[in-house]
Each structure stands twice: as C-alpha cells, then as structure tokens.
Design a protein around this motif. Structure first.
Motif, short mmCIF file in Angstrom:
data_model
loop_
_atom_site.label_atom_id
_atom_site.label_comp_id
_atom_site.label_asym_id
_atom_site.label_seq_id
_atom_site.Cartn_x
_atom_site.Cartn_y
_atom_site.Cartn_z
N LEU A 1 0.83 -1.20 0.00
CA LEU A 1 0.00 0.00 0.00
C LEU A 1 0.87 1.26 0.00
N SER A 2 1.96 1.23 0.78
CA SER A 2 2.90 2.36 0.77
C SER A 2 3.55 2.52 -0.59
N TRP A 3 3.93 1.40 -1.21
CA TRP A 3 4.50 1.46 -2.56
C TRP A 3 3.50 2.06 -3.54
N TRP A 4 2.26 1.58 -3.48
CA TRP A 4 1.24 2.06 -4.41
C TRP A 4 1.05 3.58 -4.27
N PHE A 5 0.91 4.05 -3.03
CA PHE A 5 0.74 5.48 -2.82
C PHE A 5 1.96 6.25 -3.34
N GLY A 6 3.15 5.71 -3.10
CA GLY A 6 4.37 6.35 -3.59
C GLY A 6 4.42 6.40 -5.11
N ILE A 7 4.01 5.30 -5.76
CA ILE A 7 4.00 5.25 -7.23
C ILE A 7 3.03 6.30 -7.77
N VAL A 8 1.82 6.36 -7.21
CA VAL A 8 0.83 7.31 -7.70
C VAL A 8 1.34 8.74 -7.50
N SER A 9 1.81 9.04 -6.29
CA SER A 9 2.26 10.41 -5.99
C SER A 9 3.45 10.81 -6.85
N THR A 10 4.40 9.91 -7.01
CA THR A 10 5.59 10.20 -7.81
C THR A 10 5.24 10.38 -9.28
N THR A 11 4.32 9.56 -9.77
CA THR A 11 3.90 9.67 -11.17
C THR A 11 3.20 11.00 -11.42
N ILE A 12 2.36 11.42 -10.49
CA ILE A 12 1.68 12.72 -10.63
C ILE A 12 2.70 13.86 -10.58
N ALA A 13 3.69 13.76 -9.69
CA ALA A 13 4.74 14.79 -9.63
C ALA A 13 5.53 14.83 -10.93
N TRP A 14 5.83 13.66 -11.50
CA TRP A 14 6.55 13.61 -12.78
C TRP A 14 5.71 14.27 -13.87
N TRP A 15 4.41 13.98 -13.87
CA TRP A 15 3.50 14.55 -14.87
C TRP A 15 3.45 16.06 -14.76
N ARG A 16 3.47 16.54 -13.53
CA ARG A 16 3.45 18.00 -13.32
C ARG A 16 4.63 18.66 -14.01
#
Length: 197
Positions: free
Chosen positions: A149-164
């Motif tokens: 669950l921590s990995w998943w949240f990290g993947i989503v947050s990091t991907t959104i930051a990359w997209w930004r």
C-alpha cells in the motif's frame, strides 16, 4: 462576471496557489490579485482562508474519488490498477495541484480544511487498500499489505509529480506510459549472449 463563474475562477487560481505553496505558505493577496478581485470579496464568497481551501479540496476530492470508484468495477487486480491510474489522470488533467492539496501536510489541525482533505484521503486510501489486498491474495501478511500500500501510494504520488513537470503529456499519454513501464517491469530480463571465444 456572474458570481458562479467568478467563484470558479477564484477556485482555479487558489488551487494553483495552494498546490504550489501549500496551505501554510499560500497568499490570499496573490490569489485576489491574480483574480482581479479584493481579499474582502474572497471572504464574502468563501468565509475565510479555511473556507476557500475547503472549497478547493471538495472540488478536487469529488472528481478524484468518483474516478477511482468507477475504476473499481474493472475485473482483475492488475487491470483495475491501470484503470485506477487512468481515472486519476483524467480527473487531474491540467490540475495536478489537486493531488497536492488533498495530501497537503501543512494543513492546520483541527480545521474544516484538514477534516475535508482527510475524508478524501480515507476514501482514496480505502479503495487503494482493497486493490492491494486483491493483488496480494490470501497468503500475504498484514506487513506485506502495508508495504505494498505504501508502494502504491508512492507510485501514484511520484507519477503525478513527474507529470506535473511534463505537462505536455495527456491523460492517455500517461496511461500508455505507465502500461509500458509496468509491462517492462513484469518481463524477465533478456538473457545475455554467450561470450564467443
């Protein structure tokens, strides 16, 4: 400008300001100046700084929770994970700051803004937790679940930051990129050619 349109304009500008600087460091004066209105008008519309932030969070959270909830109907845990990301990308199209305001660590406690953001966090995290449980199956431990669950949240947050930082990508581009990366991660490495002697 009609009040409804003016409120949406202020919410757009406030979301960008809060998303960039966080609740603690955002400037209502800068939001008012960018909107071409006075600070007292913002207070008239939203009641307070907290009221303005809460309105931003509510708009962001409603679209995100709705998109993630729709993705939960997709069969298969891995397909559901990609559908969840795709839904998030569409909900955040041109508004990646929405993710940051929902998960803003500078929100004061207690406050209406914190309570509203926390309610959306719980809803998103609950759906993420259910998806993680489906991927792991019955043989996993609570610690396995917590880690994934921590990995998943990290993947989503990091991907959104990359997209930004890559705003030229559309939601479809981002979904395709994630699918390529996930596919590459699941494939075994190619065997090295034997050395000719």
């Amino acid at each position: 400008m009609p009040r409804e349109r003016r409120e949406q304009q202020i919410l757009d500008l406030a979301t960008a300001e809060f998303g960039d600087r966080g609740y603690a460091h955002a400037s209502l004066a800068d939001i008012a100046t960018a909107a071409g209105v006075s600070k007292p008008l913002i207070y008239t519309y939203f009641g307070s700084r907290d009221g303005l932030y809460t309105a931003c969070v509510r708009r962001a959270g409603d679209s995100l929770v709705e998109a993630v909830a729709r993705a939960q109907a997709v069969p298969g845990a891995q397909d559901r994970a990609l559908a969840t990301l795709t839904g998030i990308f569409h909900a955040l199209d041109s508004r990646t700051q929405n993710w940051r305001i929902i998960y803003d660590t500078t929100l004061p406690r207690p406050s209406a803004a914190y309570d509203q953001a926390h309610a959306y966090q719980r809803a998103l995290n609950t759906m993420g937790s259910e998806g993680v449980a489906d991927i792991l199956g019955d043989a996993s431990t609570p610690e396995d679940h917590s880690l994934l669950l921590s990995w998943w949240f990290g993947i989503v947050s990091t991907t959104i930051a990359w997209w930004r930082d890559h705003p030229g990508d559309t939601p479809a581009d981002m979904a395709d990129r994630c699918l390529r990366v996930f596919t590459a991660l699941r494939q075994p490495p190619a065997a090295a050619d034997p050395v000719q002697r």
